[in-house]
Write a protein that holds these residues in place. Structure first.
Motif, mmCIF file in Angstrom:
data_model
loop_
_atom_site.group_PDB
_atom_site.id
_atom_site.type_symbol
_atom_site.label_atom_id
_atom_site.label_comp_id
_atom_site.label_asym_id
_atom_site.label_seq_id
_atom_site.Cartn_x
_atom_site.Cartn_y
_atom_site.Cartn_z
ATOM 1 N N PHE A 28 91.526 -59.919 86.223
ATOM 2 C CA PHE A 28 90.431 -60.492 85.501
ATOM 3 C C PHE A 28 89.219 -61.049 87.174
ATOM 4 O O PHE A 28 90.491 -62.646 86.662
ATOM 5 C CB PHE A 28 90.216 -60.979 84.154
ATOM 6 C CG PHE A 28 90.332 -59.261 82.929
ATOM 7 C CD1 PHE A 28 88.887 -58.334 82.671
ATOM 8 C CD2 PHE A 28 91.736 -59.369 82.711
ATOM 9 C CE1 PHE A 28 89.623 -57.627 81.645
ATOM 10 C CE2 PHE A 28 91.460 -58.334 81.842
ATOM 11 C CZ PHE A 28 90.880 -57.541 81.320
ATOM 12 N N PRO A 29 89.470 -60.804 87.989
ATOM 13 C CA PRO A 29 89.435 -61.784 88.923
ATOM 14 C C PRO A 29 88.616 -63.337 88.772
ATOM 15 O O PRO A 29 87.215 -62.907 88.374
ATOM 16 C CB PRO A 29 89.014 -61.590 90.646
ATOM 17 C CG PRO A 29 88.026 -60.294 89.725
ATOM 18 C CD PRO A 29 88.890 -60.066 88.346
ATOM 19 N N GLY A 30 88.757 -64.203 88.895
ATOM 20 C CA GLY A 30 87.698 -65.797 88.646
ATOM 21 C C GLY A 30 87.482 -66.199 87.061
ATOM 22 O O GLY A 30 87.180 -66.705 87.119
ATOM 23 N N ILE A 31 88.752 -65.370 86.654
ATOM 24 C CA ILE A 31 88.713 -65.936 84.974
ATOM 25 C C ILE A 31 90.004 -66.249 85.454
ATOM 26 O O ILE A 31 91.041 -65.995 85.058
ATOM 27 C CB ILE A 31 88.852 -64.733 83.726
ATOM 28 C CG1 ILE A 31 87.665 -63.478 83.715
ATOM 29 C CG2 ILE A 31 88.694 -64.942 81.797
ATOM 30 C CD1 ILE A 31 85.910 -64.146 83.550
ATOM 31 N N ARG A 32 89.696 -67.247 84.393
ATOM 32 C CA ARG A 32 91.385 -68.184 83.524
ATOM 33 C C ARG A 32 92.037 -68.348 82.011
ATOM 34 O O ARG A 32 90.797 -68.972 81.433
ATOM 35 C CB ARG A 32 91.053 -69.887 83.880
ATOM 36 C CG ARG A 32 90.289 -70.430 85.372
ATOM 37 C CD ARG A 32 90.614 -71.782 85.542
ATOM 38 N NE ARG A 32 89.316 -71.998 84.729
ATOM 39 C CZ ARG A 32 87.994 -72.034 85.436
ATOM 40 N NH1 ARG A 32 87.521 -71.014 86.414
ATOM 41 N NH2 ARG A 32 86.849 -72.643 84.518
#
Length: 361
Positions: free
Chosen positions: A158-162
């Motif tokens: 889930f790139p860009g998800i923190r």
């Protein structure tokens, strides 16, 4: 012992072939077997987390108080002084450490069960999310491994998800334990923290809430797929107030890793558990796993059972500053339906029968 003596004798004979033979004998000894060493490292990695979960806070508090009474009292004074100034940091998402999240120990932790994270849909980095994690299990081991470490590569999937795993706010009042939790991206599960992350921390935030909480942990047992959700609507209200999309998650196998004594409703044991739950926020469980050196004995190490965490399709939520009860009920019903659908779509892939039904309480 005989193997060691034979190896030693071979070395004494002095010939090259004897030395080579002796080395081969040494590396064939059982306790040097690579697979067994890795298995023990996996067990130790899991045990250290379990002990951290159960006793790290109390142990560190006692040590700090003890240090205050010794010649090293200045260490305790400096820490507690710094703690006063740092008190509200957990409410703002904490102090995440990518170094800690990428420790090799978490890979051993993952491989012990093993734990797997399954992605079913992409998530937009322009949105914020509330992930509902089910079931709680005894310790939420799948939630921790998947979202507080990089062992299952959550940031790559889930790139860009923190991700922020939310847990009891009381944990962040305990010295040293709070630092350990924050380093993994764990935060308090209270309104102030969630409001901050969903309104003042930009987009791409995903707060993982174990919706069933302590009440759900009391019914955790192998072979049972049940969630406490029907009357849990606070997370839906928060999602509506901030326009954060809801994402259902079901973790197959979470209930399989520990066995516990289930007290019947009305019994003294259940009364004690409910009092703890009401006034302290957690419910003490009598549970056991396997022993440190043998799976045939009882201990605190969880059983080695697969845990597969499936992240479902996000439910788009509108932003309503003052949601009505009707609004909350509508999206809560949509969420329950999505969770049951997620369970039904994947249950046969992870060892359950087609006839298995998710019990929603």
């Amino acid at each position: 012992m005989k193997t060691l003596i034979a190896a030693y004798s071979g070395v004494l004979r002095g010939t090259g072939s004897s030395i080579l033979s002796a080395l081969q004998d040494l590396f064939s000894i059982t306790w040097l077997n690579r697979s067994q060493v890795e298995k023990q490292l996996q067990v130790i990695s899991v045990l250290q987390w379990v002990l951290s979960f159960l006793v790290l806070g109390v142990t560190c508090s006692i040590l700090l108080v003890y240090t205050f009474c010794t010649d090293c009292w200045l260490i305790s004074v400096l820490y507690f002084t710094w703690l006063v100034f740092d008190w509200n940091t957990p409410k703002k998402g904490g102090r995440r450490s990518q170094w800690v999240r990428n420790w090799a120990v978490w890979c051993y932790f993952r491989d012990y069960f093993p734990i797997q994270l399954v992605k079913t849909h992409n998530l937009l980095t322009t949105r914020n999310y509330i992930f509902g994690y089910h079931p709680h299990g005894i310790m939420g081991l799948g939630a921790f491994c998947n979202f507080s470490t990089e062992a299952t590569e959550v940031s790559k999937k889930f790139p860009g998800i923190r991700p922020y795993l939310a847990t009891l706010a009381g944990n962040f009042r305990i010295p040293v334990l709070r630092e350990y939790l924050m380093s993994g991206g764990i935060c308090p599960v209270n309104r102030d923290t969630i409001d901050y992350l969903l309104s003042k921390n930009g987009s791409g935030n995903a707060i993982i809430i174990v919706v069933g909480g302590a009440a759900e942990s009391l019914s955790s047992m192998p072979g049972k797929n049940a969630v406490t959700l029907r009357n849990r609507k606070g997370f839906v209200k928060l999602a509506l107030r901030h326009g954060a999309d809801l994402v259902p998650i079901y973790s197959f196998g979470e209930n399989e890793v520990y066995k516990q004594v289930i007290f019947e409703e009305g019994s003294w044991g259940r009364w004690v558990q409910k009092k703890f739950q009401k006034y302290i926020g957690f419910a003490p469980c009598i549970f056991h796993g396997r022993g440190l050196f043998s799976s045939d004995t009882w201990g605190l190490v969880p059983y080695s059972k697969p845990i597969t965490t499936v992240v479902g399709e996000p439910i788009t939520i509108p932003k309503l500053e003052h949601p009505t009860q009707q609004d909350i009920d509508l999206y809560h019903a949509m969420y329950m339906e999505a969770l049951v659908k997620l369970f039904d779509q994947h249950k046969t892939k992870f060892g359950l029968q087609e006839t298995e039904v998710l019990e929603v309480n």
